[in-house]
Design an enzyme around this catalytic site. Sequence first.
Site, PDB file in Angstrom:
ATOM      1  N   PRO A   1       0.822  -1.219   0.000  1.00  0.00           N
ATOM      2  CA  PRO A   1       0.000   0.000   0.000  1.00  0.00           C
ATOM      3  C   PRO A   1       0.851   1.261   0.000  1.00  0.00           C
ATOM      4  O   PRO A   1       2.083   1.222   0.048  1.00  0.00           O
ATOM      5  CB  PRO A   1      -0.776  -0.128   1.304  1.00  0.00           C
TER       6      PRO A   1
ATOM      7  N   LYS B   1       4.333  -5.463  -6.685  1.00  0.00           N
ATOM      8  CA  LYS B   1       3.676  -4.289  -7.289  1.00  0.00           C
ATOM      9  C   LYS B   1       3.551  -3.192  -6.250  1.00  0.00           C
ATOM     10  O   LYS B   1       2.993  -3.403  -5.174  1.00  0.00           O
ATOM     11  CB  LYS B   1       2.280  -4.618  -7.833  1.00  0.00           C
TER      12      LYS B   1
ATOM     13  N   GLU C   1      -3.562  -8.473   4.765  1.00  0.00           N
ATOM     14  CA  GLU C   1      -3.564  -7.566   5.920  1.00  0.00           C
ATOM     15  C   GLU C   1      -4.422  -6.376   5.510  1.00  0.00           C
ATOM     16  O   GLU C   1      -4.030  -5.578   4.666  1.00  0.00           O
ATOM     17  CB  GLU C   1      -2.141  -7.149   6.283  1.00  0.00           C
ATOM     18  N   LEU C   2      -5.618  -6.280   6.115  1.00  0.00           N
ATOM     19  CA  LEU C   2      -6.655  -5.390   5.594  1.00  0.00           C
ATOM     20  C   LEU C   2      -7.015  -4.281   6.580  1.00  0.00           C
ATOM     21  O   LEU C   2      -6.198  -3.889   7.410  1.00  0.00           O
ATOM     22  CB  LEU C   2      -7.875  -6.237   5.215  1.00  0.00           C
ATOM     23  N   GLY C   3      -8.230  -3.778   6.480  1.00  0.00           N
ATOM     24  CA  GLY C   3      -8.622  -2.587   7.225  1.00  0.00           C
ATOM     25  C   GLY C   3      -8.918  -2.849   8.689  1.00  0.00           C
ATOM     26  O   GLY C   3      -8.928  -3.980   9.173  1.00  0.00           O
TER      27      GLY C   3
ATOM     28  N   CYS D   1      -3.848   1.501   9.235  1.00  0.00           N
ATOM     29  CA  CYS D   1      -4.921   0.509   9.272  1.00  0.00           C
ATOM     30  C   CYS D   1      -5.351   0.169  10.693  1.00  0.00           C
ATOM     31  O   CYS D   1      -6.506  -0.188  10.929  1.00  0.00           O
ATOM     32  CB  CYS D   1      -4.489  -0.757   8.545  1.00  0.00           C
TER      33      CYS D   1
ATOM     34  N   GLN E   1      -8.309  10.713  -1.299  1.00  0.00           N
ATOM     35  CA  GLN E   1      -8.325  10.469   0.139  1.00  0.00           C
ATOM     36  C   GLN E   1      -8.697  11.735   0.902  1.00  0.00           C
ATOM     37  O   GLN E   1      -9.412  11.690   1.906  1.00  0.00           O
ATOM     38  CB  GLN E   1      -6.961   9.950   0.592  1.00  0.00           C
TER      39      GLN E   1
END
Length: 586
Positions: free
Chosen positions: A252, A277, A353-355, A387, A434
Amino acid sequence: MERKVTGRSLSAFWLLLCVVVGVCVLRLKEEKYFGLSQILGPLISASIHGGSEDFLVALSFSLCLFCFLSFSRDGKILSRGKSIHCFSTAAAVEELITPPVQINHTQLLINGQFVDAASGKTFPTYDPRTGEVIANVAEGDAEDINRAVSAARKAFDEGPWPRMSPYERSRILLRFADLAEKHLDEIAALETWNNGKPYEQAAKGELPLFVRLFRYYAGWADKIHGLIAQADGLHHVQVLHEPIGVAGQIIPWNFPLMMFAWKVGPALACGNTIVLKTAEQTPLTALVVAKLFHEAGLPPGVLNIVSGYGPTAGAALASHMDVDKIAFTGSTDTGKIVQQLAAQSNLKSVTLELGGKSPFIICEDADIDQAVELAHFALFFNQGQCCCAGSRTFVHERVYDEFLEKAKARAIRRSVGDPFKKGIEQGPQIDPEQFAKVLGYIKSGVESNAKLECGGGRFGSKGYFVQPTVFSNVEDDMLIAKEEIFGPVQSILKYKDLNEVIRRANATRYGLAAGVFTQNLDTANTLTRALRVGTVWVNCFDVFDAAIPFGGFKMSGVGREKGVYSLNNYLQVKAVVTPLKNPAWL
């Protein structure tokens, strides 16, 4: 001889004084021409055509008009008829410091070489302080992912990296860490320029931990081993831990280098090859550190870097049939897409690994001054773009009022401005999307009748700066209490007892982290076991030591990063069974 002061000369004196003050104020606001005739027109007319009484009336009118225009320009928000504290915009719009670093790498890194995208396309990457273009970077797509995966596959199947002794791999990781440490200031400056985080945070906090993480994983490289399993019959059983193969990794924009280390470190230590990426918002630092990896002796094709967009490059990587593993950090919604693409292709292993919407619980026995400072850090760190930010601040009703007033005062004192300037605590949000998202959530909070205590608008006249914002009287069903804002917006909620706060803290689809602030060991033990999250910080927050595993429950992700558990993401387990004839022992 006594000089007689006339009304007209007095008016002229006041006129001159008001002109000077008015121009100074407007200059600080970088709005040199807005409202000048509106504010000074009545004063000029009264000075020329009227007496001192006319002038005083005009002065009063002009000052009132000036205040109205100033506050409306600053985006001052009124909540239920009460004025909200607005921040000075001067600090954010002063002349900006020129970053002390040059852009040398904007191409893709494939098979050890910097190359253009197959399409020849580029895309701009921006300075969030101004919205101006820093550089144009190669725009990778599916064809470039194919080239990178082919290089990584060949490096794994035929190259020296997985066949190298673990000790030699460890030495290359250590040499890289030394090089990164040598270039720390340059790398930190580039991270700040492309991301907007305070330079002091990058240089003194994140880059030293970046280096430490690679030294940590260098230490693991020659300590990964299998075991011997005891079988019931006459068989010898070996359990081998083998590298998984080609790992696809998507990082990210909020912590580009930290997420690079969290993913690349364990993958290389285990003997894998990588296609990584970068986030389209922050592609620059990964290219710099990847070059240092090759200077340290990393063989070609082992680490490949592709910059590009999620729907093209990211989707191609997640769905590629020759990628054995995908690791992703980002939003929960995008994580679902990554998992779906992995399943629809070759059922590759997935780490996510998310929000989060992490509760930060202030107990009634807390030292309020310390609690305020820690809760402030838990939410506002990294512009709130974290996060695991403590974005639901639960405060016991007995200390709620005191906490609120001090939390508000701390937010008002927060220094916002050019992140390259010493002492700045908060830089800009990452990009206009954002920025608009954060302001949209603030508007939602006001409309849902949460009380806006301070902030609530844009900071400055350019770039993506947001005023540190505090809401009180927040209810669980409000969007600002349910959804991940990812910005400098603190929501303060009131609770009565432990059972209530446990139920409310767990009433979310997320389960990434939580904070607990108490002096009572029994209270701490009760909360840490009851909260359904991957990490609980007690009387601290955002402690990211290399050995501490990090990951979430529920929709905050799958798997763990950092620590020994992260190695499992990049290893396959193989059982090898051979018969025994006439063994001396079993």
